[in-house]
Design a protein around this motif. Structure first.
Motif, short mmCIF file in Angstrom:
data_model
loop_
_atom_site.label_atom_id
_atom_site.label_comp_id
_atom_site.label_asym_id
_atom_site.label_seq_id
_atom_site.Cartn_x
_atom_site.Cartn_y
_atom_site.Cartn_z
N LEU A 46 0.83 -1.20 0.00
CA LEU A 46 0.00 0.00 0.00
C LEU A 46 0.86 1.25 0.00
O LEU A 46 0.65 2.21 -0.76
CB LEU A 46 -0.88 -0.01 1.25
CG LEU A 46 -2.25 0.60 1.15
CD1 LEU A 46 -3.02 -0.06 0.03
CD2 LEU A 46 -2.98 0.45 2.46
N ALA A 81 -15.30 7.74 -16.42
CA ALA A 81 -16.01 7.21 -15.26
C ALA A 81 -17.49 7.00 -15.56
O ALA A 81 -18.07 6.03 -15.11
CB ALA A 81 -15.84 8.15 -14.06
N GLY A 82 -18.09 7.93 -16.30
CA GLY A 82 -19.54 7.87 -16.48
C GLY A 82 -20.00 7.35 -17.83
O GLY A 82 -21.17 7.07 -18.03
N VAL A 118 -6.96 9.15 -11.18
CA VAL A 118 -8.07 9.98 -10.73
C VAL A 118 -9.41 9.36 -11.12
O VAL A 118 -10.36 9.35 -10.34
CB VAL A 118 -7.93 11.40 -11.30
CG1 VAL A 118 -9.19 12.20 -11.10
CG2 VAL A 118 -6.77 12.11 -10.66
N PHE A 121 -10.33 6.58 -8.81
CA PHE A 121 -10.75 7.12 -7.52
C PHE A 121 -12.18 7.64 -7.59
O PHE A 121 -13.01 7.34 -6.74
CB PHE A 121 -9.80 8.22 -7.09
CG PHE A 121 -10.06 8.76 -5.72
CD1 PHE A 121 -10.55 10.03 -5.53
CD2 PHE A 121 -9.84 7.96 -4.62
CE1 PHE A 121 -10.80 10.52 -4.26
CE2 PHE A 121 -10.08 8.43 -3.34
CZ PHE A 121 -10.56 9.72 -3.16
N VAL A 122 -12.46 8.43 -8.62
CA VAL A 122 -13.79 9.03 -8.74
C VAL A 122 -14.86 7.97 -9.01
O VAL A 122 -15.97 8.06 -8.47
CB VAL A 122 -13.80 10.08 -9.86
CG1 VAL A 122 -15.20 10.59 -10.10
CG2 VAL A 122 -12.90 11.23 -9.49
N PHE A 125 -16.19 6.76 -5.96
CA PHE A 125 -17.10 7.66 -5.24
C PHE A 125 -18.51 7.13 -5.39
O PHE A 125 -19.33 7.24 -4.50
CB PHE A 125 -17.06 9.05 -5.89
CG PHE A 125 -16.25 10.04 -5.13
CD1 PHE A 125 -16.84 11.04 -4.40
CD2 PHE A 125 -14.87 9.97 -5.16
CE1 PHE A 125 -16.08 11.97 -3.72
CE2 PHE A 125 -14.10 10.89 -4.48
CZ PHE A 125 -14.71 11.90 -3.75
N TYR A 126 -18.80 6.59 -6.57
CA TYR A 126 -20.15 6.12 -6.86
C TYR A 126 -20.36 4.68 -6.45
O TYR A 126 -21.43 4.31 -6.02
CB TYR A 126 -20.46 6.31 -8.35
CG TYR A 126 -20.42 7.76 -8.74
CD1 TYR A 126 -19.31 8.31 -9.36
CD2 TYR A 126 -21.49 8.60 -8.46
CE1 TYR A 126 -19.27 9.64 -9.70
CE2 TYR A 126 -21.45 9.93 -8.78
CZ TYR A 126 -20.34 10.44 -9.41
OH TYR A 126 -20.30 11.77 -9.73
N GLY A 128 -18.47 3.07 -4.23
CA GLY A 128 -18.03 2.86 -2.86
C GLY A 128 -16.54 2.59 -2.80
O GLY A 128 -16.01 1.76 -3.51
N GLN A 129 -15.86 3.35 -1.93
CA GLN A 129 -14.42 3.12 -1.75
C GLN A 129 -14.24 1.83 -0.98
O GLN A 129 -15.09 1.42 -0.22
CB GLN A 129 -13.80 4.27 -0.97
CG GLN A 129 -14.03 5.64 -1.56
CD GLN A 129 -13.20 5.89 -2.80
OE1 GLN A 129 -12.42 5.05 -3.22
NE2 GLN A 129 -13.38 7.05 -3.39
N GLY A 130 -13.12 1.23 -1.18
CA GLY A 130 -12.84 0.00 -0.46
C GLY A 130 -11.36 -0.20 -0.40
O GLY A 130 -10.58 0.61 -0.91
N PRO A 131 -10.91 -1.30 0.23
CA PRO A 131 -9.46 -1.54 0.31
C PRO A 131 -8.85 -1.76 -1.07
O PRO A 131 -7.63 -1.69 -1.23
CB PRO A 131 -9.36 -2.81 1.16
CG PRO A 131 -10.70 -3.43 1.14
CD PRO A 131 -11.68 -2.36 0.90
N TRP A 132 -9.69 -2.01 -2.10
CA TRP A 132 -9.18 -2.24 -3.45
C TRP A 132 -8.88 -0.96 -4.21
O TRP A 132 -8.32 -1.00 -5.29
CB TRP A 132 -10.22 -3.04 -4.24
CG TRP A 132 -11.60 -2.51 -4.02
CD1 TRP A 132 -12.16 -1.40 -4.58
CD2 TRP A 132 -12.57 -3.03 -3.11
NE1 TRP A 132 -13.43 -1.21 -4.09
CE2 TRP A 132 -13.71 -2.20 -3.20
CE3 TRP A 132 -12.60 -4.14 -2.24
CZ2 TRP A 132 -14.86 -2.42 -2.43
CZ3 TRP A 132 -13.75 -4.34 -1.50
CH2 TRP A 132 -14.87 -3.50 -1.60
N ILE A 186 -5.22 -8.54 -0.20
CA ILE A 186 -6.27 -8.14 0.73
C ILE A 186 -6.80 -9.36 1.46
O ILE A 186 -7.05 -9.34 2.65
CB ILE A 186 -7.43 -7.44 -0.01
CG1 ILE A 186 -6.95 -6.10 -0.55
CG2 ILE A 186 -8.61 -7.24 0.91
CD1 ILE A 186 -7.96 -5.43 -1.44
#
Lengths: 240, 292, 552
Positions: A46, A81-82, A118, A121-122, A125-126, A128-132, A186
């Protein structure tokens, strides 16, 4: 003149960042072995990911990006992203990697990495963040970086087939490789050759679909999109 | 009820989650694992109500997979139960796998809590202190993504109605591809206006400040102090080996004495600070209402 | 005190033969509200952008612009950001960040104010503009009107000396436009900010302007009070006269004495004077249009998006006669776009049925439906363009649909886009893009054409061109259904009009009768004359009735 000055400003910072990373990396690994208990590989890796990503973010900040660059970067990431929603009827289809590859080709390896990280990461946002998250950031970032390094030209490569094959390979080897390694770390905290192999095998179906969608997207859409990006670069005055 | 924690300064929540996730991942002691698991579940329940059960069910397969993977590939361990394909399946590795599974579930649930508490507002605020350009970029991307989604739908319907036939899957893919191409083209044209708007509003002038929407209150400072204090105790316990366990070759733990209990207590307090805040808030309200 | 002094300003875009601005001279005094008007492409946007260097276009410039006595390009950037605010036409594109509060504080951050000062100023702004309710919202969730109001607030946040606005209400519906104008007028009156704006919606804003300046081909051809400008345009028979407010046109339609009215109120006063000997209530004779068999018919139509969301359309019954130009009006959010989506087969109704050309819509296959039955022109024509020149775009579309070169040429002629073939679709103006999109749609030879807000942001000249194309299509048997906020357009050109409210069609009548029957939702001419004439809807009708009166 202004442009060359700004390009040069980037170099010394990157150099410094890399040097410090080279010192930090062995130091962290040593600390990891001594201090951390069951998850030492995960935590060390990490931190390594952090060290790899940091210089890119720092140089982006130092560059003091112009409004046009920010707007162009934001559009690129937002579409990556979208843009998936255009394929809502085919849920497995992910154009994200393909778009980051094209971004890397048009805007250069450094921007390619940044935009990839980026975007990952973004996206989370939609979802859900996680350890991955750090792994996905690194994976997508390196995809953009690799694309930028390998396809140094900014116009349509003579061979769209070559680009598509690269895309498919990147999806499996770079993206799949890193993300599957991350999942393994993980879940088990350690890596052995056999568990790594099993992890890659288990991830193969998903990676294959990813590779297929990247291939199709690049094969049919790379031409028009790279042309658009070329026009945008000229119009916005973004120099790589 | 969760507003008590939501209203804290983002830096404080961030530190909390850093500790929660960090410690959860570091320690394999079964008591610590259970504390983390239960605390995370309780907190998620406070934040999302019944949906937390959905998360629990969701994370189960992942945990089971982890346990299975560990069992299959980890052959250390003294008590061999059976042989599969010539590889020994040991009791210790099953136990280790289960423990890893529980740890993964806790981490996933802590992240679910984090996603609920750390809204985009707060994350961008945290970034703004460290890297203003990057945080502005995030803000702009978050602004564009819903627009992209809406626009992609608009383009897809327009294409459909214009007579671009879409019977076979191949055609549909082609249409979706051209939808993305149009999306990119159109959005870049619009982005030129956005850039102009930024320039007109003075972006790029030297001495740009950052609007700090959140300010540190006394409550924030005291909560932060509590977090750091209990984190320090837990870390001390961990480093000193009071809660050290080893699964291989056989399960063995450090002596179950005072220091161990102390560490467990500190850890439990640390992880339940948000829960405590929420409950106190709830009690306060009930008390105030009863006075009316 | 003079704020701007523009002396002989000329400007040309790179590689353009014509000058975009040709020897413009204009003086702007502090506190004035100036309206710039002119047809599309006359140079209004170029002029406004030239007054704010960060937004100024690249090209070759001649002449000078003085801001408070200093040449504009010598004014320090900080002063420019503080003292000159700019609001662009498209509400969506100007928004930079994802939160309303961030948008408000953006300029203040750029100027380096500290958090306390920013907090105070944004609190003030929110109160003044009525934004406090949505301070914490995502910018993505705002309506068009709210977005533009936010842009105005963000531009005004730094307390500028002058606000420049480029057709700020072009993309807004009438209610949002009215809200915007009232906020703008508050700024102008209560804060004394100088306002220079370009507009097509002259009816609402011209009465409040101190001065109007009319541009044509890069030149200012008239500059003075609205009345003086109107007189000049009338006397020189200029095309822009058509954009002037109804009251003015009625005044000049009759041989009138006294001051020329500009607002509806002035118009009513004028008409009262003119018709003070009126004893009865004359009305306009309108011939009954023959109603043909319905091309579109809906019966008991119900629709909602999700199981738990409210019903958008409730038992909607609509009948659209074949070969007619039918307009559906209604407030923002009343479900007009949803109706279009249903009629075009993009959405399936929850209950009820839709018949197109006599056949149930569900009986048509997808390909049948879109190659000859119905086509939908979206609000943003950009959604259709995939190629980099218009020629390629149309030729590819023609090939895909099996349309001959000859027919393509005919369609090009019909929609008047022959000279635009080599241009990039995104470089075209709003009206040109729309005609190009229309051409692409006509390649499928639809029997029913659906138009979604076709006159948004389009100037008067293009509107009449569009109306001409629609009329020609109707004569050839195509049924055209449009959803529109543009009352004047519908009253002037539509055959029939209907109002959508509470999920139902609550009124449907021949267009002019429809508007004559409304009190608020009607043309300016109707509002001016309703006390005297029972059903005059257009300026020409009012003038005609007045003349008849005078003859008697």
């Amino acid at each position: 003149m202004q442009e060359t000055k700004r390009k040069l400003k980037r170099q010394p910072l990157r150099a410094a960042a890399f040097v410090s990373a080279l010192i930090l990396i062995p130091a962290t690994m040593a600390a990891g072995i001594i201090f951390f208990d069951g998850r030492k590989y995960y935590i060390t890796s990490l931190l390594l990911i952090l060290y790899i990503m940091l210089p890119f973010f720092l140089s982006f900040e130092r560059r003091k990006p112009q409004p046009k660059e920010l707007a162009a970067a934001a559009v690129m990431c937002a579409v990556a992203a979208g843009g998936r929603i255009a394929f809502f009827w085919l849920p497995q289809f992910k154009p994200t990697a393909a778009l980051i590859i094209m971004a890397g080709i048009s805007f250069g390896p450094q921007s390619g990495f940044l935009l990839g990280a980026v975007t990952a990461f973004v996206s989370n946002f939609y979802f859900g963040q996680g350890p991955w998250t750090p792994w996905q950031m690194l994976a997508l970032g390196l995809t953009g970086l690799a694309a930028g390094l390998i396809f140094k030209k900014s116009y349509l490569p003579d061979n769209p087939l070559l680009l598509s094959l690269f895309g498919a390979a990147a999806a499996i080897i770079i993206y799949g490789g890193i993300v599957n390694l991350g999942s393994l770390l993980i879940s088990t905290g350690t890596v052995t050759v056999r568990s790594l192999a099993a992890s890659y095998l288990a991830g193969l179906p998903m990676d294959a679909v990813h590779a297929a969608s990247t291939f199709i997207f690049l094969f049919f859409a790379a031409g028009p999109i790279l042309k658009i990006l070329k026009r945008i670069k000229a119009k916005y005055g973004i120099y790589v | 009820m969760s507003r008590a924690f939501d209203s804290l300064h983002p830096a404080v929540s961030f530190v909390f989650f850093l500790c929660a996730v960090g410690f959860s991942m570091c320690c394999m002691n079964p008591v610590m694992l259970l504390i983390s698991f239960i605390s995370s579940l309780l907190f998620l329940f406070v934040l999302t109500g019944e949906k937390s059960l959905k998360y629990l069910l969701f994370s189960f397969p992942a945990a089971a997979a982890v346990a299975a993977v560990n069992t299959a590939f980890n052959h250390r361990g003294a008590t061999i139960l059976l042989y599969v394909n010539g590889n020994p399946i040991t009791l210790e590795s099953i136990v280790y796998g289960t423990a890893s599974g529980i740890m993964l579930m806790s981490v996933i649930i802590w992240f679910a809590c984090l996603n609920r508490v750390m809204t985009s507002d707060k994350l961008i605020y945290l970034f703004a202190r460290v890297s203003p350009s990057l945080s502005l970029l995030f803000s702009m991307i978050l602004r564009f993504v819903p627009k992209m989604k809406r626009r992609a739908k608009h383009i897809a319907s327009a294409q459909k109605c214009s007579g671009a036939a879409a019977a076979k899957t191949a055609d549909r893919i082609k249409n979706s591809l051209s939808a993305v191409v149009i999306l990119i083209s159109w959005s870049f044209e619009d982005a030129a206006d956005t850039a102009d708007s930024m320039k007109c509003r003075g972006y790029g002038l030297p001495g740009r400040s950052v609007f700090y929407k959140y300010s540190l209150t006394l409550k924030d400072v005291s909560v932060l102090a509590a977090i750091i204090l209990f984190a320090a105790f837990s870390a001390a316990g961990g480093i000193s080996g009071a809660v050290y366990v080893s699964y291989f070759p056989a399960y063995s733990a450090a002596a179950c004495g005072g220091p161990a209990f102390f560490t467990y207590a500190a850890y439990a307090v640390l992880l339940n600070i948000p829960l405590g805040l929420c409950l106190t808030e709830e009690l306060k309200w009930c008390f105030l209402k009863s006075k009316i | 005190m003079v704020l701007f002094e523009i002396k002989n300003l000329s400007f040309s875009y790179p590689e353009a033969e014509k000058k975009a601005l040709d020897c413009i001279s204009l003086t702007v005094k502090e506190g004035e509200l100036i309206v710039l008007c002119g047809p599309s492409g006359c140079g209004k946007t170029t002029l406004l952008r030239s007054l704010k260097p960060p937004a100024a276009p690249h090209g070759s410039r001649d002449g000078e612009i003085l801001y408070r006595g200093i040449p504009l390009n010598e004014v320090p950037d900080r002063r420019l950001a503080e003292e000159i605010g700019f609001v662009f036409q498209n509400p969506d594109n100007q928004i930079v960040t994802d939160k309303v509060w961030h948008e408000l504080s953006f300029t203040l951050e750029s100027l380096g104010l500290d958090s306390a000062a920013i907090r105070r100023r944004t609190a003030e702004m929110s109160g003044f503009f009525g934004i406090s309710g949505w301070f914490e919202h995502d910018t993505a969730d705002l309506s068009g009107g709210q977005k533009q109001l936010l842009n105005l607030a963000a531009a005004a946040a730094a307390s500028p000396k002058v606000l420049l606005l480029d057709e700020p209400t072009a993309q807004l519906d009438p209610v949002a436009a009215a809200d915007f104008f009232s906020a703008l007028l508050r700024i102008s009156r209560e804060l004394g900010t100088t306002v220079i704006l370009s507009e097509q919606r002259l009816e609402e804003i011209l009465p409040y302007a101190d001065r109007a300046a009319v541009m044509e081909n890069g030149r200012i051809i008239a500059d003075g009070t609205p009345q003086a400008v109107g007189k000049h345009l009338k006397e020189s028979a200029n095309g822009m006269y058509g954009a002037m407010p109804s009251a003015m046109k009625i005044y000049y339609g009759l041989d009138s004495v006294g001051e020329c009215p500009v607002s509806v109120r002035d118009g009513r006063r004028f008409l009262g004077e003119y018709l003070k000997d009126l004893s009865n209530r004359p009305s306009v004779e309108r011939k009954k249009t023959e109603e043909k068999a319905p091309a579109i018919e809906t019966r008991d139509l119900w629709f909602r998006y999700e199981k738990d969301s409210p019903d958008i359309l409730k038992s909607l019954n609509l009948t659209v006669p074949s070969g007619s130009f039918f307009a559906v009006t209604g407030a923002n959010g009343s479900g007009k776009s949803t109706l279009l989506s249903l009629l075009s087969g993009l959405l399936k109704p929850c209950r009820g049925n839709i018949r197109l050309e006599g056949k149930k819509i569900s009986k048509y296959s997808q390909s049948e439906l879109y190659s000859g039955i119905v086509s939908l022109l979206p609000q943003s024509p950009q959604a259709l363009f995939t190629k980099s020149t218009l020629k390629e775009e149309l030729e590819e579309a023609a090939k895909a649909r099996g349309v001959s070169e000859a027919r393509l040429d005919e369609i090009r002629r019909l929609t008047d886009i022959k000279e635009l073939s080599d241009r990039h679709p995104y470089d075209l103006s709003g009206g040109e893009q729309q005609r190009a999109a229309l051409a692409e749609l006509l390649l499928s030879e639809p029997r029913i054409l659906l138009l979604d807000e076709p006159t948004k942001g389009i100037d008067a000249v293009y509107k009449s061109k569009l109306a001409g194309i629609i009329k020609r299509l109707c004569r050839n048997g195509t049924t055209v259904l449009t959803v529109s906020h543009d009352i004047e357009f519908c009253a002037e050109y539509a055959d029939f009009c209907a109002m959508l409210f509470d999920g139902k069609i609550i009124a449907s009548a021949p267009a002019r009768d429809f508007f004559a029957g409304n009190t608020f939702y009607t043309t300016a001419a109707n509002r001016i004359s309703r006390d005297y004439f029972s059903n005059a809807v257009t300026n020409d009708e009012v003038v005609e009735l007045c003349r008849k009166q005078k003859e008697n």
